[in-house]
Design a protein around this motif. Structure first.
Motif, short mmCIF file in Angstrom:
data_model
loop_
_atom_site.label_atom_id
_atom_site.label_comp_id
_atom_site.label_asym_id
_atom_site.label_seq_id
_atom_site.Cartn_x
_atom_site.Cartn_y
_atom_site.Cartn_z
N ASP A 11 1.85 3.56 2.19
CA ASP A 11 1.19 4.77 2.71
C ASP A 11 1.84 5.22 4.01
O ASP A 11 1.26 5.03 5.08
CB ASP A 11 -0.30 4.50 2.92
CG ASP A 11 -1.07 5.75 3.32
OD1 ASP A 11 -0.87 6.79 2.67
OD2 ASP A 11 -1.85 5.68 4.28
N SER B 70 0.84 -1.20 0.00
CA SER B 70 0.00 0.00 0.00
C SER B 70 0.88 1.25 0.00
O SER B 70 0.49 2.29 -0.51
CB SER B 70 -0.96 0.00 1.19
OG SER B 70 -0.25 -0.17 2.39
N VAL C 197 -3.68 8.07 -3.94
CA VAL C 197 -2.94 7.20 -4.85
C VAL C 197 -1.88 8.01 -5.58
O VAL C 197 -0.72 7.57 -5.70
CB VAL C 197 -3.89 6.53 -5.87
CG1 VAL C 197 -3.12 5.85 -6.98
CG2 VAL C 197 -4.82 5.55 -5.17
N GLU C 198 -2.25 9.18 -6.05
CA GLU C 198 -1.30 10.01 -6.80
C GLU C 198 -0.10 10.38 -5.94
O GLU C 198 1.04 10.35 -6.42
CB GLU C 198 -2.00 11.28 -7.31
CG GLU C 198 -3.05 11.02 -8.37
CD GLU C 198 -4.39 10.49 -7.82
OE1 GLU C 198 -5.16 9.92 -8.61
OE2 GLU C 198 -4.64 10.62 -6.60
N GLU D 212 3.77 1.40 -10.55
CA GLU D 212 2.42 1.38 -11.10
C GLU D 212 1.40 1.31 -9.97
O GLU D 212 1.74 1.02 -8.83
CB GLU D 212 2.20 0.15 -12.00
CG GLU D 212 3.08 0.13 -13.22
CD GLU D 212 2.79 -1.06 -14.13
OE1 GLU D 212 1.84 -1.83 -13.86
OE2 GLU D 212 3.52 -1.20 -15.13
N TYR D 213 0.16 1.54 -10.32
CA TYR D 213 -0.96 1.40 -9.40
C TYR D 213 -1.86 0.28 -9.90
O TYR D 213 -2.05 0.13 -11.11
CB TYR D 213 -1.76 2.70 -9.32
CG TYR D 213 -3.08 2.53 -8.59
CD1 TYR D 213 -3.12 2.44 -7.21
CD2 TYR D 213 -4.27 2.43 -9.30
CE1 TYR D 213 -4.32 2.26 -6.54
CE2 TYR D 213 -5.48 2.27 -8.63
CZ TYR D 213 -5.50 2.18 -7.26
OH TYR D 213 -6.68 2.00 -6.61
N SER D 214 -2.42 -0.49 -8.99
CA SER D 214 -3.39 -1.51 -9.37
C SER D 214 -4.41 -1.67 -8.25
O SER D 214 -4.06 -1.66 -7.08
CB SER D 214 -2.71 -2.86 -9.62
OG SER D 214 -3.69 -3.84 -9.90
N ASP D 215 -5.67 -1.83 -8.68
CA ASP D 215 -6.72 -2.10 -7.70
C ASP D 215 -7.26 -3.52 -7.86
O ASP D 215 -8.31 -3.85 -7.34
CB ASP D 215 -7.85 -1.07 -7.80
CG ASP D 215 -8.54 -1.09 -9.15
OD1 ASP D 215 -8.14 -1.87 -10.04
OD2 ASP D 215 -9.49 -0.31 -9.32
N ARG E 152 1.04 8.68 -3.28
CA ARG E 152 1.82 7.47 -3.03
C ARG E 152 2.68 7.13 -4.23
O ARG E 152 3.85 6.75 -4.09
CB ARG E 152 0.90 6.30 -2.65
CG ARG E 152 0.28 6.50 -1.28
CD ARG E 152 -0.52 5.31 -0.82
NE ARG E 152 -1.80 5.23 -1.51
CZ ARG E 152 -2.35 4.10 -1.95
NH1 ARG E 152 -1.77 2.93 -1.76
NH2 ARG E 152 -3.51 4.11 -2.55
N LEU E 153 2.13 7.28 -5.44
CA LEU E 153 2.91 7.01 -6.66
C LEU E 153 4.05 8.01 -6.80
O LEU E 153 5.17 7.63 -7.18
CB LEU E 153 2.00 7.05 -7.89
CG LEU E 153 1.00 5.90 -8.00
CD1 LEU E 153 0.04 6.14 -9.15
CD2 LEU E 153 1.71 4.55 -8.15
N ALA F 274 1.72 -0.15 -6.23
CA ALA F 274 0.93 0.44 -5.15
C ALA F 274 -0.48 -0.11 -5.31
O ALA F 274 -1.12 0.09 -6.34
CB ALA F 274 0.94 1.96 -5.25
N MET F 275 -0.93 -0.82 -4.31
CA MET F 275 -2.20 -1.53 -4.42
C MET F 275 -3.19 -1.05 -3.37
O MET F 275 -2.85 -0.27 -2.49
CB MET F 275 -1.96 -3.03 -4.32
CG MET F 275 -0.95 -3.50 -5.38
SD MET F 275 -0.84 -5.26 -5.58
CE MET F 275 -2.21 -5.56 -6.68
#
Length: 156
Positions: A11, A9, A47-48, A67-70, A50-51, A35-36
C-alpha cells in the motif's frame, strides 16, 4: 514446480518490492505475489487499486502472478502448495521481525520455509510508508515507485 509466495500489504507497491519479486522469480519456478490484509494498517488504496498497481509492476515477469488473500499466511501457502515465503529485509529490525514471523508460520506450515533476501543497497530506505509521506509533502517519488503508483499518489 517450486512455488514461492511474496506476501505484503503493498500500500502501495514500491520499487523495493518489485526488486524483491524479480529476485524471487529468478529463484523459483512460480511466484505468487499475495496482497494481504494487515488489520494494524490503515490503507490509502483499495484492494482493487493495490492489485492493479502490482499487476502493472510485474507485468514483464512471466512466472509471477498477483492475488489477494485475507487469510492467515500459513493457511494461504498451504492452500497454494508453496515451498517458500520470500520476504525482504532492510535492516536488523526487519530481520528480527521476519525471523519471528518465520517461526510462527513454520509451526503451522512446516512444509514451507521462509527465505529472507537483503534489500538492494540503493533501495534500503524505500518503504510504502515513506513513499506516501514524501508524496504528501510534494516530493519527487519517481525513483521509488512505478509511474502508475506515482500518478495515484499525486492524486491523494
Amino acid at each position: 514446480m517450486k512455488t514461492a509466495v511474496v506476501p505484503g500489504s503493498f500500500d502501495p507497491v514500491t520499487l523495493g518490492h518489485v526488486d524483491l519479486i524479480r529476485r524471487a522469480a529468478a529463484l523459483f519456478d512460480r511466484v505468487i505475489v499475495a496482497a494481504m490484509v494487515n488489520f494494524e494498517k490503515h490503507y490509502c488504496f483499495t484492494v482493487e487499486q493495490r492489485l492493479e498497481f502490482l499487476k502493472d509492476a510485474v507485468k514483464d515477469i512471466p512466472n509471477v502472478t498477483v492475488e489477494y488473500s485475507d487469510e492467515m499466511l500459513y493457511a494461504y501457502v498451504l492452500r497454494k502448495g508453496a515451498c517458500a515465503v520470500v520476504k525482504g529485509v532492510r535492516d536488523g529490525k526487519d530481520t528480527d521481525y521476519e525471523i519471528w514471523m518465520s517461526d510462527y508460520n513454520r509451526q503451522h506450515a512446516p512444509s514451507c520455509d521462509t527465505v529472507l533476501l537483503p534489500a538492494d543497497k540503493a533501495l534500503t530506505q524505500v518503504s510504502s510508508t515513506e513513499v506516501k509521506r514524501l508524496a504528501q509533502a510534494g516530493k519527487d517519488i519517481t525513483a521509488q515507485v512505478t509511474p502508475m503508483v506515482a500518478a495515484a499518489l499525486r492524486k491523494l
